[in-house]
Design a protein around this motif. Structure first.
Motif, short mmCIF file in Angstrom:
data_model
loop_
_atom_site.label_atom_id
_atom_site.label_comp_id
_atom_site.label_asym_id
_atom_site.label_seq_id
_atom_site.Cartn_x
_atom_site.Cartn_y
_atom_site.Cartn_z
N UNK A 43 20.41 24.36 23.47
CA UNK A 43 19.58 23.43 22.70
C UNK A 43 18.18 23.26 23.27
N UNK A 44 18.02 23.49 24.57
CA UNK A 44 16.71 23.35 25.20
C UNK A 44 15.78 24.52 24.88
N UNK A 45 16.33 25.62 24.36
CA UNK A 45 15.49 26.80 24.07
C UNK A 45 14.39 26.46 23.07
N UNK A 46 14.71 25.65 22.07
CA UNK A 46 13.73 25.33 21.02
C UNK A 46 12.50 24.63 21.62
N UNK A 47 12.66 23.46 22.28
CA UNK A 47 11.46 22.82 22.84
C UNK A 47 10.83 23.63 23.98
N UNK A 48 11.65 24.31 24.76
CA UNK A 48 11.11 25.11 25.87
C UNK A 48 10.23 26.24 25.35
#
Length: 79
Positions: free
Chosen positions: A41-46
């Motif tokens: 899930x962190x891939x999007x904002x990262x």
């Protein structure tokens, strides 16, 4: 137009997706698109933050069944 490069980082957690995109971005020509498949899930904002910081462009973010697709145009290959 060159074909999209598909980078499958499903099952890999932060910071691996950003590191892999950064690595691949060094090997492509400006204008090339990397299609990232990610489950973290962190891939999007990262990746949004990475693209903004490096001068590259998020073309699309969409959720598929169980993973996210993030298409990034490499305008400025990371050195």
């Amino acid at each position: 137009m060159a074909e999209e490069i598909i980078l499958d980082v499903r099952g890999k957690m932060c910071p691996i997706p950003v590191m892999e995109v950064s690595k691949v971005s060094r090997q492509v020509k400006p204008g090339q698109v990397i299609k990232v498949l990610a489950t973290d899930p962190a891939a999007k904002p990262d990746l949004q933050s990475w693209a903004k910081r490096t001068g590259n462009e998020i073309l699309e973010i969409k959720d598929e069944a169980g993973y996210t697709v993030i298409r990034i145009r490499i305008n400025n290959p990371v050195k």
